[in-house]
Design a protein around this motif. Structure first.
Motif, PDB file in Angstrom:
ATOM      1  N   GLU A 238       1.128   4.104  -3.022  1.00 32.96           N
ATOM      2  CA  GLU A 238       0.924   5.536  -2.764  1.00 32.96           C
ATOM      3  C   GLU A 238       2.086   6.357  -3.325  1.00 32.96           C
ATOM      4  OE1 GLU A 238       0.217   6.316   1.317  1.00 32.96           O
ATOM      5  OE2 GLU A 238      -1.632   5.115   1.411  1.00 32.96           O
TER       6      GLU A 238
ATOM      7  N   GLU B 224       0.833  -1.207   0.000  1.00 32.08           N
ATOM      8  CA  GLU B 224       0.000   0.000   0.000  1.00 32.08           C
ATOM      9  C   GLU B 224       0.868   1.257   0.000  1.00 32.08           C
ATOM     10  OE1 GLU B 224      -3.115   0.298  -0.330  1.00 32.08           O
ATOM     11  OE2 GLU B 224      -3.979  -1.671   0.123  1.00 32.08           O
ATOM     12  N   SER B 225       1.942   1.226   0.776  1.00 27.83           N
ATOM     13  CA  SER B 225       2.836   2.398   0.840  1.00 27.83           C
ATOM     14  C   SER B 225       3.538   2.615  -0.495  1.00 27.83           C
ATOM     15  CB  SER B 225       3.868   2.207   1.952  1.00 27.83           C
ATOM     16  OG  SER B 225       3.249   2.093   3.211  1.00 27.83           O
TER      17      SER B 225
ATOM     18  N   LYS C 113      -7.642   2.322  -7.222  1.00 24.56           N
ATOM     19  CA  LYS C 113      -7.002   2.530  -5.922  1.00 24.56           C
ATOM     20  C   LYS C 113      -8.031   2.890  -4.859  1.00 24.56           C
ATOM     21  CE  LYS C 113      -3.292   5.034  -3.629  1.00 24.56           C
ATOM     22  NZ  LYS C 113      -4.118   5.438  -2.488  1.00 24.56           N
ATOM     23  N   ARG C 114      -9.029   3.690  -5.253  1.00 25.40           N
ATOM     24  CA  ARG C 114     -10.056   4.087  -4.282  1.00 25.40           C
ATOM     25  C   ARG C 114     -10.960   2.917  -3.915  1.00 25.40           C
ATOM     26  NH1 ARG C 114     -10.718   8.386  -7.905  1.00 25.40           N
ATOM     27  NH2 ARG C 114     -12.681   7.433  -8.590  1.00 25.40           N
TER      28      ARG C 114
ATOM     29  N   ASN D 194      -6.699   5.547 -10.691  1.00 24.58           N
ATOM     30  CA  ASN D 194      -7.152   6.242  -9.484  1.00 24.58           C
ATOM     31  C   ASN D 194      -8.439   5.619  -8.938  1.00 24.58           C
ATOM     32  OD1 ASN D 194      -5.007   8.078  -9.610  1.00 24.58           O
ATOM     33  ND2 ASN D 194      -6.123   9.442 -10.983  1.00 24.58           N
TER      34      ASN D 194
ATOM     35  N   LYS E  67       1.772   9.176  -6.201  1.00 30.25           N
ATOM     36  CA  LYS E  67       2.221  10.531  -5.851  1.00 30.25           C
ATOM     37  C   LYS E  67       3.254  11.048  -6.842  1.00 30.25           C
ATOM     38  CE  LYS E  67       4.466  13.160  -2.154  1.00 30.25           C
ATOM     39  NZ  LYS E  67       5.072  13.094  -0.790  1.00 30.25           N
TER      40      LYS E  67
END
Length: 234
Positions: free
Chosen positions: A26, A22-23, A183-184, A180, A30
């Motif tokens: 992200e 997950e990190s 991911k949500r 996106n 980003k």
């Protein structure tokens, strides 16, 4: 960039997600990076475990160039499998050069004569060391005279990308939105299908037309100095 991320996420083919995955995802989002992994073949294999731990990713500018990403079946002598892919559309950068056909030979002879008249060794060289020094000095004079009268040529480098047509741009935008969304909501199937479609999309007819048009315009700007390339300059 390729790495042994030791991170799990369905975005790159893992069967589950973990905190490290997950990190990493992200970070990828980003920094506006793209993941190039295709499918869910394990990249890490032992007698008791198989997992997708090796990830290949990069910027969108190079993402479209990645082709045929796959986990190879070759023996790697490691727990990690060999990952292979091709890069398409890249051109080797050519260095500058001198074309002897463009040499001003009259100027070369004039400069060579003037420089040889000032050479330090003008008499017959009888000692091997004197002869060696004379050969080296005259060789340097010849090279210097040649470089003074033969200009450096730099290969033309057209940096436009005519193959990047409207269809490809729409695919890129669509895949980014689906990324996106996935991911949500945690649903990745639609994103994977569209990503595969984008990677398999080749240059369109529109792109080829644009490429041909750009080439014709460049020839006209050169004043049709190469008539064998194109007939009828408008």
């Amino acid at each position: 960039m390729g790495c042994d991320a030791n991170a799990h996420h369905v975005a790159w083919g893992s069967s589950d997600n973990n905190t490290r995955g997950e990190s990493l995802l992200e970070f990828v989002v980003k920094e506006n990076l793209e993941i190039f992994n295709v499918g869910n073949a394990p990249t890490f294999v032992t007698r008791v475990r198989e997992a997708v731990l090796d990830i290949t990713f990069g910027s969108p500018n190079v993402g479209f160039l990645v082709r045929d990403w796959k986990v190879s079946g070759e023996v790697s002598m490691s727990d990690h499998k060999i990952i292979r892919f091709c890069l398409g559309g890249l051109m080797e950068k050519k260095s500058s050069f001198r074309n002897p056909r463009r040499t001003n030979w009259e100027g070369y002879r004039r400069d060579l004569k003037a420089k040889l008249s000032g050479a330090s060794v003008r008499t017959v060289a009888r000692h091997p060391l004197v002869l060696e020094r004379a050969v080296e000095e005259r060789g340097g004079i010849m090279v210097e005279a040649f470089e003074s009268n033969c200009p450096i040529s730099v290969p033309r480098d057209f940096t436009d990308t005519p193959w990047w047509a409207t269809r490809l741009e729409n695919l890129r935008v669509g895949v980014s939105r689906l990324f996106n969304k996935a991911k949500r909501e945690g649903t990745w199937e639609e994103y994977k299908m569209n990503l595969t479609a984008r990677k398999s999309a080749g240059p369109s007819a529109e792109a080829l037309d644009h490429s041909a048009g750009a080439l014709r315009r460049r020839r006209r700007l050169r004043g049709c100095t190469e008539p064998w390339l194109e007939t009828g300059c408008q």
